[in-house]
Enzyme design. Structure first.
Site, PDB file in Angstrom:
ATOM      1  N   HIS A  52       0.869  -1.188   0.000  1.00 24.20           N
ATOM      2  CA  HIS A  52       0.000   0.000   0.000  1.00 24.20           C
ATOM      3  C   HIS A  52       0.901   1.231   0.000  1.00 24.20           C
ATOM      4  CE1 HIS A  52      -3.785   2.132   1.845  1.00 24.20           C
ATOM      5  NE2 HIS A  52      -3.107   2.929   1.034  1.00 24.20           N
ATOM      6  N   HIS A 109       1.463   4.906  -2.365  1.00 21.78           N
ATOM      7  CA  HIS A 109       1.148   5.800  -3.477  1.00 21.78           C
ATOM      8  C   HIS A 109       2.450   6.444  -3.922  1.00 21.78           C
ATOM      9  CE1 HIS A 109      -3.216   5.598  -2.528  1.00 21.78           C
ATOM     10  NE2 HIS A 109      -2.762   5.441  -1.293  1.00 21.78           N
ATOM     11  N   HIS A 162      -9.230   1.036  -1.877  1.00 19.95           N
ATOM     12  CA  HIS A 162      -9.314   1.633  -0.542  1.00 19.95           C
ATOM     13  C   HIS A 162     -10.762   1.503  -0.081  1.00 19.95           C
ATOM     14  CE1 HIS A 162      -5.501   3.414  -1.537  1.00 19.95           C
ATOM     15  NE2 HIS A 162      -5.455   4.162  -0.458  1.00 19.95           N
ATOM     16  N   GLU A 202     -11.374   3.486   5.281  1.00 15.29           N
ATOM     17  CA  GLU A 202     -10.321   4.338   5.863  1.00 15.29           C
ATOM     18  C   GLU A 202     -11.029   5.418   6.682  1.00 15.29           C
ATOM     19  OE1 GLU A 202      -8.087   6.639   2.990  1.00 15.29           O
ATOM     20  OE2 GLU A 202      -6.491   7.129   4.427  1.00 15.29           O
ATOM     21  N   ASP A 211       1.794   3.966   2.884  1.00 17.21           N
ATOM     22  CA  ASP A 211       0.769   4.828   2.270  1.00 17.21           C
ATOM     23  C   ASP A 211       1.403   6.010   1.519  1.00 17.21           C
ATOM     24  OD1 ASP A 211      -1.832   5.428   1.572  1.00 17.21           O
ATOM     25  OD2 ASP A 211      -2.464   6.113   3.546  1.00 17.21           O
ATOM     26  N   ASP A 212       1.676   7.098   2.223  1.00 19.14           N
ATOM     27  CA  ASP A 212       2.287   8.296   1.615  1.00 19.14           C
ATOM     28  C   ASP A 212       3.441   8.749   2.512  1.00 19.14           C
ATOM     29  OD1 ASP A 212       0.198   8.977  -0.591  1.00 19.14           O
ATOM     30  OD2 ASP A 212      -0.986   8.633   1.219  1.00 19.14           O
TER      31      ASP A 212
END
Ligand code: ADE
Ligand code: ZN
Length: 329
Positions: free
Chosen positions: A10, A12, A190, A193, A271-272
């Site tokens: 996961h 990005h 997703h 969340e 994630d980020d």
């Protein structure tokens, strides 16, 4: 303690855009930024919810213009991921976020794809590319982009669904997922969340996804938890992201221990990472400290990441061996 060898499922790519690279690319592409320097940009990373993050995320990615920019971003992530202990990475990109500002789809795919093609040789990381569609844009647009990707014969592993969740249920994207399935692509989304557990059900029942990104709100629905356990549907967890986007009040109150106790197949991811204070190693370190997890428990999470990946069986066997070597080491 070091962190285990793992798969990152996961992630990005645009969320790995570090402030120094934002400024370097802005200079290369002659773009004016709203911030004086990388430190001022770093200081802007205080979020109140998913949307407050997305506003900055979409704004920073304006510096990505050329194939070389996308290749540089990809290599920067892979270099850092190798240090973090990532042996296999399934990487999401948001094609529409670039196309809407005039960057042609082939620029994105060839830039990212070119760097990924060298990843095993250069960094020892096997990879796959996942095109994530923006759920707060029309499904018809996603379908067009998917068709373009298929015609281009893009090196795609699968499709995902991201961006603002509440008010944009998975049911809007049934046709997109039907077409991707027919094309033989893997399917993820997703769900849960910020949005409700019901979106997780929809992603499973209407989109037919093989993995859920986040999925923490599933814990509100005991019947859904039972099903996720029974079917061993992987949930790609991102603890530091959940704290920074206030999906949970604090790391101490994160449902991870309850999810593991329930028997859910949870994985740990970043994630980020450029926005949420850390890469996958930082996520493992934070949960190890917060929840007092030892080597065996961290190795079990890393094993989950390998099992939940779309890597070949041979690669999975190799990576499970690496995790075991780390566990006993
Ligand atoms: N796009 C990038 N990061 C995201 C996240 N955490 N949730 C939804 N969409 C995203
Ligand atoms: Zn995400």
């Amino acid at each position: 303690m070091t962190t285990p060898p793992c798969a990152e499922l996961h992630l990005h790519l645009e969320g790995t855009l570090e402030p120094d690279l934002v400024f370097a690319l802005a200079e290369r592409n002659k773009i004016e930024l709203d911030y004086r320097d990388p430190d001022e940009l770093r200081a802007a990373k205080e979020f109140t919810d998913l949307q407050s993050f997305l506003d900055l995320y979409y704004s920073c990615m304006q510096v990505l213009r050329t194939e070389e920019d996308f290749a540089d971003l990809t290599r920067a992530y892979l270099r850092r991921a190798r240090e973090a202990g990532v042996w296999h990475a399934e990487i999401m990109v948001d094609p529409q976020a670039h196309m809407v500002r005039g960057v042609p789809l082939p620029t994105v795919i060839e830039g990212v794809g070119g760097a990924l093609a060298e990843s095993e040789r250069e960094f020892g990381i096997s990879t796959g590319l996942i095109a994530a569609f923006l759920r707060d844009r029309p499904a018809a647009e996603a379908l067009e982009v998917l068709d373009d990707l298929l015609v281009m014969d893009a090196p795609l592993l699968g499709i995902g669904l991201d961006s603002a969740e509440v008010g944009y249920p998975p049911s809007l994207f049934t046709h997109v997922y039907d077409r991707a399935r027919s094309a033989g692509l893997h399917l993820i989304a997703h769900a849960g969340e910020e949005g409700p557990a019901e979106y997780v059900r929809e992603a499973l029942d209407l989109l037919g996804v093989e993995r859920i990104d986040h999925g923490i709100r599933s814990m509100d629905d005991p019947d859904l938890v039972q099903r996720l356990v029974r079917e061993q549907v992987p949930l790609t967890g991102c603890p530091l992201s959940n704290v920074r986007l206030r999906a949970v009040p604090s790391l101490a109150e994160h449902p991870l221990p309850a999810m593991l106790a329930a028997g859910l197949l949870v994985t740990i991811n970043s994630d980020d990472p450029a926005y949420f204070g850390g890469y996958v190693d930082d996520n493992y370190a934070a949960i190890a400290e917060q929840f007092g997890l030892g080597r065996d428990q961290l190795a079990a999470l890393a094993e989950n990441s390998v099992r939940a990946s779309f890597a070949s069986e041979a690669r999975k066997t190799e990576l499970l061996g690496e995790v075991e070597t780390w566990r006993v080491g």
